[in-house]
Design a protein around this motif. Structure first.
Motif, mmCIF file in Angstrom:
data_model
loop_
_atom_site.group_PDB
_atom_site.id
_atom_site.type_symbol
_atom_site.label_atom_id
_atom_site.label_comp_id
_atom_site.label_asym_id
_atom_site.label_seq_id
_atom_site.Cartn_x
_atom_site.Cartn_y
_atom_site.Cartn_z
ATOM 1 N N TYR A 60 -50.087 -12.794 14.374
ATOM 2 C CA TYR A 60 -50.027 -12.131 13.069
ATOM 3 C C TYR A 60 -49.548 -10.692 13.214
ATOM 4 C CZ TYR A 60 -53.295 -15.976 12.789
ATOM 5 O OH TYR A 60 -53.877 -17.205 12.941
ATOM 6 N N THR A 61 -48.973 -10.191 12.131
ATOM 7 C CA THR A 61 -48.616 -8.774 12.086
ATOM 8 C C THR A 61 -49.885 -7.977 11.765
ATOM 9 O OG1 THR A 61 -48.139 -8.694 9.715
ATOM 10 C CG2 THR A 61 -46.347 -9.429 11.169
ATOM 11 N N ASP A 62 -49.760 -6.659 11.743
ATOM 12 C CA ASP A 62 -50.906 -5.804 11.426
ATOM 13 C C ASP A 62 -51.159 -5.674 9.921
ATOM 14 O OD1 ASP A 62 -51.360 -5.302 14.106
ATOM 15 O OD2 ASP A 62 -50.052 -3.542 14.135
ATOM 16 N N GLN A 63 -50.259 -6.203 9.122
ATOM 17 C CA GLN A 63 -50.390 -6.055 7.667
ATOM 18 C C GLN A 63 -51.650 -6.748 7.157
ATOM 19 O OE1 GLN A 63 -46.981 -7.433 5.467
ATOM 20 N NE2 GLN A 63 -47.966 -7.177 3.482
ATOM 21 N N GLU B 22 -53.875 -8.973 1.142
ATOM 22 C CA GLU B 22 -54.308 -8.376 -0.120
ATOM 23 C C GLU B 22 -55.488 -9.144 -0.720
ATOM 24 O OE1 GLU B 22 -49.821 -7.835 0.348
ATOM 25 O OE2 GLU B 22 -51.309 -9.418 0.680
ATOM 26 N N TYR C 178 -50.309 -12.265 8.036
ATOM 27 C CA TYR C 178 -48.861 -12.414 7.864
ATOM 28 C C TYR C 178 -48.278 -12.871 9.191
ATOM 29 C CZ TYR C 178 -48.929 -10.644 3.152
ATOM 30 O OH TYR C 178 -49.165 -10.520 1.801
#
Length: 198
Positions: free
Chosen positions: A43-46, A49, A178
């Motif tokens: 996963y990305t760091d995003q 939400e 993500y």
């Protein structure tokens, strides 16, 4: 004047219906979402939400359930220390520590059927989990199902980390974020697994 009002009403009705229909996904879109979903472990760091978390939980709770008992409970984890501790409860769960989000799907024993029907909670929570996974995929998120129950060590580990009461049994940990990878989905279609009785 009556004719003008009738035409205006008819136009508004038709436009309303058209809008409603166009907001529904087509059969092809639904099938594409199902068939293209795959397990994502990087996963990305995003962060994910809050609105998307709510949508995933709403999808999960729309699952079928025996006698509408809804014997599920969802633990939403975004705390990095707790995510790291959860990763240590599963020998195949290292990705949990790197993810921005995990949702632990639990069976609530206070809401199960009695007697031999008690174990239907596993099917109900599994159906909820699949809905959650498909909802995540439809919103551009990646997720992976990591099993907890019925492995006694994993159940005990997750229960300890999350300080769960004895009435909540963790079925799985869904790791979400993500995507940081793009694996190709597997084609699992196999006619040998089908029997037709005509």
């Amino acid at each position: 004047m009556k004719r003008l009002l009738f035409c205006a009403l008819l136009t508004a009705t038709l436009l309303g219906c058209g809008t409603k229909e166009s907001s529904q996904p087509s059969d092809d879109q639904v099938m594409e979402n199902i068939l293209s979903r795959t397990s994502i472990r990087v996963y990305t760091d995003q962060p994910v939400e809050d609105a998307k978390i709510q949508k995933m939980l709403r999808a999960a709770m729309a699952a079928p359930t025996a006698v509408n008992k809804q014997p599920w409970h969802f633990i939403v984890v975004t705390n990095k220390d707790v995510l790291k501790s959860l990763s240590e409860t599963n020998p195949h769960g290292g990705m949990i520590a790197q993810a921005p989000l995990a949702i632990v799907v639990c069976g609530d024993m206070n809401k199960t059927l009695e007697g031999s029907g008690r174990e239907f909670w596993i099917q109900d929570c599994s159906a909820a989990t699949e809905n959650l996974l498909l909802a995540a995929h439809s919103m551009g998120l990646g997720a992976v199902w990591t099993a907890v129950y019925p492995d006694a060590d994993r159940v005990a580990g997750v229960t300890k980390v999350l300080e769960l009461p004895s009435t909540l049994i963790p079925l799985n940990t869904i790791v979400i974020g993500y995507p940081g990878e793009t694996p190709q989905p597997k084609d699992k279609w196999n006619e040998a697994n089908i029997t037709y009785k005509k």
